[in-house]
Design an enzyme around this catalytic site. Structure first.
Site, PDB file in Angstrom:
ATOM      1  N   ARG A 184       0.834  -1.211   0.000  1.00 53.38           N
ATOM      2  CA  ARG A 184       0.000   0.000   0.000  1.00 53.38           C
ATOM      3  C   ARG A 184       0.868   1.259   0.000  1.00 53.38           C
ATOM      4  O   ARG A 184       1.796   1.366   0.806  1.00 53.38           O
ATOM      5  CB  ARG A 184      -0.887  -0.037   1.248  1.00 53.38           C
ATOM      6  CG  ARG A 184      -1.643   1.222   1.536  1.00 53.38           C
ATOM      7  CD  ARG A 184      -2.808   1.378   0.592  1.00 53.38           C
ATOM      8  NE  ARG A 184      -3.638   2.511   0.990  1.00 53.38           N
ATOM      9  CZ  ARG A 184      -4.594   2.997   0.214  1.00 53.38           C
ATOM     10  NH1 ARG A 184      -4.850   2.446  -0.962  1.00 53.38           N
ATOM     11  NH2 ARG A 184      -5.308   4.019   0.622  1.00 53.38           N
TER      12      ARG A 184
ATOM     13  N   GLU B  37     -11.968 -21.656  28.070  1.00 52.86           N
ATOM     14  CA  GLU B  37     -10.995 -22.474  28.822  1.00 52.86           C
ATOM     15  C   GLU B  37     -10.345 -21.664  29.952  1.00 52.86           C
ATOM     16  O   GLU B  37      -9.158 -21.787  30.251  1.00 52.86           O
ATOM     17  CB  GLU B  37      -9.973 -23.113  27.878  1.00 52.86           C
ATOM     18  CG  GLU B  37     -10.707 -24.047  26.903  1.00 52.86           C
ATOM     19  CD  GLU B  37      -9.883 -25.145  26.315  1.00 52.86           C
ATOM     20  OE1 GLU B  37      -8.851 -25.516  26.891  1.00 52.86           O
ATOM     21  OE2 GLU B  37     -10.312 -25.673  25.264  1.00 52.86           O
TER      22      GLU B  37
ATOM     23  N   GLU C  84      -8.982 -13.501  33.774  1.00 50.40           N
ATOM     24  CA  GLU C  84      -9.015 -13.310  35.239  1.00 50.40           C
ATOM     25  C   GLU C  84      -8.774 -14.643  35.944  1.00 50.40           C
ATOM     26  O   GLU C  84      -8.062 -14.710  36.954  1.00 50.40           O
ATOM     27  CB  GLU C  84     -10.371 -12.708  35.651  1.00 50.40           C
ATOM     28  CG  GLU C  84     -10.596 -11.268  35.187  1.00 50.40           C
ATOM     29  CD  GLU C  84     -10.907 -11.125  33.689  1.00 50.40           C
ATOM     30  OE1 GLU C  84     -11.187 -12.136  33.014  1.00 50.40           O
ATOM     31  OE2 GLU C  84     -10.849  -9.982  33.195  1.00 50.40           O
TER      32      GLU C  84
HETATM   33  N1  CAA Z   1      -5.250 -30.518  38.381  1.00 51.08           N
HETATM   34  C1  CAA Z   1      -5.851 -31.367  39.250  1.00 51.08           C
HETATM   35  N2  CAA Z   1      -6.620 -30.932  40.276  1.00 51.08           N
HETATM   36  C2  CAA Z   1      -6.789 -29.596  40.400  1.00 51.08           C
HETATM   37  C3  CAA Z   1      -6.194 -28.672  39.520  1.00 51.08           C
HETATM   38  C4  CAA Z   1      -5.384 -29.190  38.459  1.00 51.08           C
HETATM   39  N3  CAA Z   1      -4.806 -28.373  37.566  1.00 51.08           N
HETATM   40  N4  CAA Z   1      -6.563 -27.427  39.882  1.00 51.08           N
HETATM   41  C5  CAA Z   1      -7.351 -27.560  40.983  1.00 51.08           C
HETATM   42  N5  CAA Z   1      -7.472 -28.870  41.283  1.00 51.08           N
HETATM   43  C6  CAA Z   1      -8.208 -29.472  42.402  1.00 51.08           C
HETATM   44  C7  CAA Z   1      -7.741 -28.887  43.739  1.00 51.08           C
HETATM   45  O1  CAA Z   1      -6.635 -29.583  44.241  1.00 51.08           O
HETATM   46  C8  CAA Z   1      -8.981 -29.065  44.591  1.00 51.08           C
HETATM   47  O2  CAA Z   1      -9.058 -30.391  45.083  1.00 51.08           O
HETATM   48  P1  CAA Z   1      -8.837 -30.736  46.670  1.00 51.08           P
HETATM   49  O3  CAA Z   1      -9.735 -29.806  47.427  1.00 51.08           O
HETATM   50  O4  CAA Z   1      -9.209 -32.159  46.782  1.00 51.08           O
HETATM   51  O5  CAA Z   1      -7.392 -30.472  46.923  1.00 51.08           O
HETATM   52  C9  CAA Z   1     -10.122 -28.931  43.614  1.00 51.08           C
HETATM   53  O6  CAA Z   1      -9.579 -29.110  42.305  1.00 51.08           O
HETATM   54  C10 CAA Z   1     -10.801 -27.587  43.695  1.00 51.08           C
HETATM   55  O7  CAA Z   1      -9.826 -26.611  43.464  1.00 51.08           O
HETATM   56  P2  CAA Z   1      -9.987 -25.141  44.018  1.00 51.08           P
HETATM   57  O8  CAA Z   1     -10.277 -25.169  45.484  1.00 51.08           O
HETATM   58  O9  CAA Z   1      -8.800 -24.380  43.554  1.00 51.08           O
HETATM   59  O10 CAA Z   1     -11.336 -24.671  43.277  1.00 51.08           O
HETATM   60  P3  CAA Z   1     -11.954 -23.254  43.102  1.00 51.08           P
HETATM   61  O11 CAA Z   1     -13.412 -23.327  43.273  1.00 51.08           O
HETATM   62  O12 CAA Z   1     -11.203 -22.222  43.881  1.00 51.08           O
HETATM   63  O13 CAA Z   1     -11.766 -22.996  41.498  1.00 51.08           O
HETATM   64  C11 CAA Z   1     -10.686 -22.323  39.530  1.00 51.08           C
HETATM   65  C12 CAA Z   1     -10.552 -22.987  40.880  1.00 51.08           C
HETATM   66  C13 CAA Z   1      -9.255 -22.244  38.998  1.00 51.08           C
HETATM   67  C14 CAA Z   1     -11.245 -20.917  39.615  1.00 51.08           C
HETATM   68  C15 CAA Z   1     -11.559 -23.217  38.608  1.00 51.08           C
HETATM   69  O14 CAA Z   1     -12.905 -23.186  39.002  1.00 51.08           O
HETATM   70  C16 CAA Z   1     -11.474 -22.851  37.145  1.00 51.08           C
HETATM   71  O15 CAA Z   1     -10.506 -23.219  36.459  1.00 51.08           O
HETATM   72  N6  CAA Z   1     -12.504 -22.149  36.596  1.00 51.08           N
HETATM   73  C17 CAA Z   1     -12.565 -21.879  35.174  1.00 51.08           C
HETATM   74  C18 CAA Z   1     -13.293 -22.967  34.469  1.00 51.08           C
HETATM   75  C19 CAA Z   1     -12.957 -23.021  33.011  1.00 51.08           C
HETATM   76  O16 CAA Z   1     -11.807 -22.941  32.602  1.00 51.08           O
HETATM   77  N7  CAA Z   1     -13.979 -23.214  32.180  1.00 51.08           N
HETATM   78  C20 CAA Z   1     -13.776 -23.375  30.788  1.00 51.08           C
HETATM   79  C21 CAA Z   1     -14.888 -24.143  30.194  1.00 51.08           C
HETATM   80  S1  CAA Z   1     -14.367 -25.381  29.084  1.00 51.08           S
HETATM   81  C22 CAA Z   1     -14.203 -24.636  27.571  1.00 51.08           C
HETATM   82  O17 CAA Z   1     -14.191 -23.452  27.423  1.00 51.08           O
HETATM   83  C23 CAA Z   1     -13.982 -25.604  26.471  1.00 51.08           C
HETATM   84  C24 CAA Z   1     -14.391 -25.177  25.125  1.00 51.08           C
HETATM   85  O18 CAA Z   1     -15.432 -25.564  24.642  1.00 51.08           O
HETATM   86  C25 CAA Z   1     -13.455 -24.382  24.292  1.00 51.08           C
END
Ligand code: CAA
Length: 379
Positions: free
Chosen positions: A268, A363, A367
């Site tokens: 351009r 996913e 935040e």
């Molecule tokens: N691996 C294994 N276990 C895990 C983990 C991991 N990476 N992360 C957390 N956990 C476990 C913790 O150890 C805990 O277990 P215990 O109590 O037995 O120790 C349990 O999970 C709960 O963890 P938290 O107490 O940390 O849970 P929380 O309520 O505070 O939430 C969060 C944590 C990170 C906010 C979570 O809720 C989260 O990731 N939220 C976002 C959800 C998401 O990504 N959704 C996307 C939808 S899917 C999508 O978009 C697909 C598509 O179609 C494209």
């Protein structure tokens, strides 16, 4: 420290680039406009091994590493982010989840067909009232002895109407909170399963996103993934890897827009010279290229962590947080470089700008990535 890609990595990258240019580019604008699922293209991606890249060849996969996956995701996403989200969900949420936590029977029955792309899968966690707060599952999976009775609604499910296999997260025992959640394999033709209308989206319009309804669906016990109550951990562990896929998608959207901006800037003319000769444009390109390189390194670091069996929760979240921000910023600037042409569909950058936004949302929103990262930092 070795930043050199291997011969195999370069071959995968070249194959993905070639496929994207020859098979995905034609028709991408039309598919976006008419919300047309890239069915033929996804079938070919399966034949080329892009739908189960990291799965063990004994289950029909490519047996490749996560670095190869990042490289392929970037190339596919440069051209068609609708195709790459199908690829990402199938590879890193569905195939990886089943291969890592499924029984041998589940792998034989489902994974072998998912990994070759013969069928595709969906991952069903989000609900009308459970997005970021994923433990608040309202969908119930009542334990009825030799089966679960599944009831509830899932929202914004990628591959909603095109999948054959759905990994559904549901609450079995409310008293136990997140430890009372299960992950179940639901087949498309199970009685009581219904697919809601397609979402009319801002971006990734070629991908098919639906709400799903489950009414007294009987899911056999052998379709539960892992032990009773493992469902939430299954979802979290699976999403940790999924975030590397979406980070690479964001990277590809950014680098695709950047490449178009460079090309346009060299063609351009304004004020008697190519606009690439103006410092205002040069500085934009310099910022884009620097940010993209940093995003690429974060994606490759997370993939390397996964390949070397290191913890990739933090590096994957950092890659997604940063790459999705870079995707948004780069695509906005790419439209600006194109001026008025950037605002019309033929030049591709407006689509990439619309596609970029979702990478900051699905996913795990940006935040949520900050929560995951800061928890790791403060452990
Ligand atoms: N691996 C294994 N276990 C895990 C983990 C991991 N990476 N992360 C957390 N956990 C476990 C913790 O150890 C805990 O277990 P215990 O109590 O037995 O120790 C349990 O999970 C709960 O963890 P938290 O107490 O940390 O849970 P929380 O309520 O505070 O939430 C969060 C944590 C990170 C906010 C979570 O809720 C989260 O990731 N939220 C976002 C959800 C998401 O990504 N959704 C996307 C939808 S899917 C999508 O978009 C697909 C598509 O179609 C494209």
């Amino acid at each position: 420290m070795n930043f050199q890609l291997t011969e195999e990595h370069l071959a995968v990258q070249a194959a993905a680039r070639e496929f994207a240019q020859t098979e995905l580019l034609p028709g991408v604008i039309e598919r976006d406009e008419h919300q047309k699922f890239p069915a033929e293209q996804i079938k070919k991606m399966g034949e080329l091994g892009f739908m189960g890249m990291m799965v063990d060849p004994k289950y029909g996969g490519g047996g490749m590493d996560a670095v190869s996956y990042v490289l392929a995701m970037e190339e596919i996403s440069k051209i068609d982010a609708s195709a790459s989200v199908v690829m990402s969900v199938n590879n890193s949420l569905v195939c990886w989840g089943l291969e890592t936590f499924g029984t041998e029977e589940q792998k034989q029955k489902y994974l072998t067909r998912l990994a070759t792309g013969e069928i595709i899968g969906a991952f069903c966690l989000s609900e009308p009232e459970a997005g970021s707060d994923a433990t608040s599952q309202r969908t119930t999976a009542e334990d009825k002895g030799d089966y679960y009775l599944l009831n509830g609604t899932k929202n914004w499910i990628t591959n909603g109407s095109t999948a054959s296999v759905y990994l559904v997260i549901a609450q079995t025992d409310v008293e136990k909170g997140h430890r009372g959640i299960n992950a179940l394999i639901v087949e498309r033709d199970m009685e009581g399963f219904a697919i809601g209308p397609k979402e009319n989206k801002l971006g990734i319009r070629g991908s098919d996103t639906h709400s799903l309804m489950f009414t007294d669906v009987k899911v056999p016990k052998e379709n539960r993934i892992g032990d009773d109550g493992f469902g939430f951990k299954f979802a979290m562990a699976t999403l940790a890897g999924g975030r590397i896929g979406i980070a690479s998608q964001a990277l590809g959207i950014a680098s695709g827009a950047y490449e178009l901006a460079v090309k346009y800037a060299k063609e351009r003319k304004a004020f008697g010279v190519e606009i690439a000769k103006h410092q205002a444009i040069q500085f934009k390109l310099a910022d884009m290229a620097t940010n993209i390189e940093a995003a690429r390194l974060l994606c490759l670091q997370a993939a390397y962590d996964k390949d070397t069996h290191a913890d990739y929760g933090k590096s994957g979240a950092m890659a997604k947080l940063f790459a999705s921000k870079v995707a948004m910023e780069t695509t906005v600037e790419a439209v600006q470089v194109h001026g008025g042409y950037g605002f019309v569909k033929e030049y591709h950058v407006e689509r990439l700008m619309r596609d970029a936004k979702i990478t900051q949302i699905y996913e795990g929103t940006s935040e949520i990535q900050k929560i995951v990262i800061s928890r790791e930092l403060l452990k």
